[in-house]
Design a protein around this motif. Structure first.
Motif, short mmCIF file in Angstrom:
data_model
loop_
_atom_site.label_atom_id
_atom_site.label_comp_id
_atom_site.label_asym_id
_atom_site.label_seq_id
_atom_site.Cartn_x
_atom_site.Cartn_y
_atom_site.Cartn_z
N ASN A 51 0.84 -1.19 0.00
CA ASN A 51 0.00 0.00 0.00
C ASN A 51 0.88 1.25 0.00
N PRO A 52 0.61 2.20 -0.90
CA PRO A 52 1.50 3.35 -1.06
C PRO A 52 1.35 4.38 0.05
N ALA A 53 2.34 5.27 0.11
CA ALA A 53 2.33 6.35 1.10
C ALA A 53 1.18 7.31 0.84
N THR A 80 -0.75 1.48 10.82
CA THR A 80 -1.47 0.33 10.27
C THR A 80 -0.93 -0.02 8.89
N ARG A 81 -0.73 1.00 8.05
CA ARG A 81 -0.18 0.75 6.71
C ARG A 81 1.18 0.07 6.79
N LEU A 96 5.07 -1.77 -4.52
CA LEU A 96 4.71 -0.51 -5.17
C LEU A 96 4.93 0.68 -4.24
N ASP A 97 4.88 0.46 -2.94
CA ASP A 97 5.20 1.53 -2.01
C ASP A 97 6.62 2.01 -2.24
N LEU A 126 4.25 10.41 -1.19
CA LEU A 126 4.60 10.09 -2.57
C LEU A 126 5.74 10.97 -3.04
N LEU A 127 6.55 10.45 -3.96
CA LEU A 127 7.54 11.26 -4.64
C LEU A 127 6.81 12.37 -5.39
#
Length: 227
Positions: A139-141, A162-163, A182-183, A195-196
């Motif tokens: 799971n992404p930022a 949690t993430r 993918l994170d 995210l970047l």
């Protein structure tokens, strides 16, 4: 089968550019040496979809049923029920973590990492029963992520914890047949909770075309070789 939420559906990419990561993956498979994979990609992403809960049913929900049935409910039909499916790339869980921020989401639908992990295990078992390989994604930022109408800010330290716990399980449990981080692809190395910037569509949650290109290119084609 790309099975997930808005991050799979392509929210954040430019309309009519086919810039979603499943599009990028499909293009790579088509261009593979001798097209040895001969695999199509079906996108079953639904904006707002959750792993554990259906679209909010409260009277003040602006979405009605538009966010779809839970991943647990629709997996058999939308993923395993598709003709010829051999692989599922799973991208659900982030909305389960974020959605208690919505005032119209019942407080009882707040979930913890253990519940999400249990949901993953249920999908893994269903896939394996059908002889389908299931590939997990982290799971992404989402630091500073927001929604405009209604106005909501998603990020809290508790949700971030949690993430992190869910992602650690995805990466370390080895219960999926494979995992794509993918994170790690999307996050800002200088601040890994966000995210970047060059991959950020503007809402600090959904990647833009450049981010989706990076995601699609990060999925190893060897995952789809015959087993």
């Amino acid at each position: 089968m790309a099975f997930g939420s808005s991050l799979t559906d392509g929210d954040g990419t430019t309309t009519d550019t086919n810039g979603r990561w499943p599009d990028v993956l499909a293009g790579r498979l088509q261009k593979g040496a001798g097209r040895k994979w001969q695999i199509g990609v079906l996108n079953e992403g639904i904006i707002g979809n959750r792993l554990l809960s259906d679209s909010p049913k409260t009277a003040d929900s602006p979405f009605g049923a538009a966010l779809g049935e839970s991943g647990l409910v629709r997996f058999e039909r939308d993923a395993l029920g598709q003709a010829g499916v051999k692989y599922v790339i799973l991208g659900l869980g982030i909305n389960d973590i974020l959605f208690p921020a919505f005032p119209f989401t019942p407080a009882g639908e707040k979930v913890d990492a253990e519940q999400i992990i249990a949901g993953y295990r249920e999908l893994i078992a269903h896939a394996h029963k059908k002889g389908v390989r299931i590939i997990g994604t982290t799971n992404p930022a989402f630091e500073n992520a927001f929604f405009e109408e209604p106005a909501v800010n998603f990020y809290t330290a508790e949700r971030e914890a949690t993430r992190q716990k869910v992602n650690a399980w995805i990466l370390g449990s080895h219960e999926f047949d494979a995992v794509v981080d993918l994170d790690a692809v999307l996050r800002d190395p200088a601040r890994p909770t966000q995210l970047l910037p060059s991959y950020d569509s503007g809402d600090h949650l959904h990647p833009n075309n450049a981010g989706c290109l990076a995601e699609g290119n990060a999925i190893p084609l060897r995952l789809f070789e015959a087993h």
